[in-house]
Design a protein around this motif. Structure first.
Motif, short mmCIF file in Angstrom:
data_model
loop_
_atom_site.label_atom_id
_atom_site.label_comp_id
_atom_site.label_asym_id
_atom_site.label_seq_id
_atom_site.Cartn_x
_atom_site.Cartn_y
_atom_site.Cartn_z
N UNK A 182 0.84 -1.20 0.00
CA UNK A 182 0.00 0.00 0.00
C UNK A 182 0.87 1.24 0.00
N UNK A 183 0.36 2.27 -0.66
CA UNK A 183 1.06 3.54 -0.73
C UNK A 183 0.78 4.32 0.55
N UNK A 184 1.84 4.68 1.28
CA UNK A 184 1.69 5.39 2.54
C UNK A 184 1.58 6.90 2.32
N UNK A 185 1.26 7.61 3.39
CA UNK A 185 1.10 9.07 3.32
C UNK A 185 2.36 9.77 2.81
N UNK A 186 3.53 9.23 3.16
CA UNK A 186 4.78 9.86 2.72
C UNK A 186 5.19 9.46 1.31
N UNK A 187 4.34 8.66 0.63
CA UNK A 187 4.62 8.25 -0.74
C UNK A 187 5.43 6.97 -0.85
N UNK A 188 5.84 6.39 0.28
CA UNK A 188 6.60 5.15 0.23
C UNK A 188 5.66 3.95 0.12
N UNK A 189 6.23 2.80 -0.16
CA UNK A 189 5.45 1.58 -0.36
C UNK A 189 5.66 0.64 0.83
N UNK A 190 4.58 0.40 1.58
CA UNK A 190 4.61 -0.54 2.69
C UNK A 190 4.25 -1.91 2.15
N UNK A 191 5.20 -2.85 2.25
CA UNK A 191 4.99 -4.16 1.66
C UNK A 191 4.11 -5.05 2.53
N UNK A 192 3.13 -5.67 1.89
CA UNK A 192 2.32 -6.70 2.52
C UNK A 192 2.88 -8.08 2.18
N UNK A 193 3.45 -8.19 0.94
CA UNK A 193 4.01 -9.47 0.50
C UNK A 193 5.10 -9.24 -0.51
N UNK A 194 6.13 -10.08 -0.45
CA UNK A 194 7.16 -10.11 -1.48
C UNK A 194 7.49 -11.57 -1.74
N UNK A 195 7.61 -11.92 -3.03
CA UNK A 195 7.96 -13.29 -3.37
C UNK A 195 8.72 -13.34 -4.68
N UNK A 196 9.54 -14.38 -4.82
CA UNK A 196 10.25 -14.59 -6.09
C UNK A 196 9.27 -15.04 -7.14
N UNK A 197 9.53 -14.65 -8.38
CA UNK A 197 8.69 -15.07 -9.50
C UNK A 197 9.53 -15.85 -10.50
#
Length: 197
Positions: A182-197
């Motif tokens: 999700x895009x946070x108030x400061x414009x950064x990206x808070x990760x909910x999930x990361x995985x190799x593809x």
């Protein structure tokens, strides 16, 4: 092509300038770009598929590029983040940072001048045809693909990882990964999930 706006030709000329003459010219990123400037590219190269009834049927993943509102739509997730081309899935697809690279029928893919124009448009706030910047979609969902770098960066884009982030398949720097967040108030990206593809 003659259907492209004069602005695209200016961007092309600026990108092609030799280093000695570049100091006298405005860089392409300093041109004020609005939707009218990028619309011919999006309609001419992208909307043949990304339309309600394109050549492949309904728009892939429901993402239509037939007009300004559709391009910025975020019902499922934001594909354009005004003010941040690096966090915009649209840019990652046309650059080839995310697979499959777009346009899907490429090569040829978009020319460097076309990509530079779209990047400038987004970085300048994804202005509408009247020049008004779009609001940044704080809280919007994002899904990005790219190469993981050291210190939790995605092709240079900083990612925020917390204890709640689902890390799957032990991604390492150099791996091609998919991230959701999700895009946070400061414009950064808070990760909910990361995985190799």
């Amino acid at each position: 092509m003659s259907t492209y706006p004069a602005r695209l030709l200016v961007v092309g000329l600026l990108l092609a300038l030799p280093a000695a003459g570049a100091a006298e010219q405005r860089p392409a990123s300093e041109l004020t770009v609005n939707y009218r400037d990028v619309q011919p590219i999006l309609i001419g190269r992208c909307a043949k598929c990304h339309a309600p009834q394109g050549i492949m049927g309904p728009a892939p993943e429901g993402y239509s590029l037939v007009d300004y509102a559709s391009t910025l739509a975020q019902s499922e997730r934001a594909r354009v983040v005004p003010g941040s081309a690096e966090a915009s899935e649209l840019v990652r697809r046309i650059r080839g940072q995310a697979r499959p690279r777009m346009p899907f029928d490429g090569p040829p893919f978009l020319a460097e001048e076309e990509i530079a124009l779209i990047v400038a448009w987004i970085d300048q706030g994804a202005r509408d045809a009247q020049g008004k910047p779009a609001p940044v979609p704080r809280g919007a969902r994002l899904r990005l693909h790219g190469r993981l770098e050291a210190n939790w960066r995605l092709d240079g884009l900083a990612l925020k990882i917390t204890s709640a982030t689902r890390v799957e398949d032990s991604p390492q720097p150099g791996d091609y990964v998919q991230v959701r967040g999700r895009l946070l108030e400061d414009g950064s990206l808070l990760l909910e999930r990361i995985r190799r593809r």
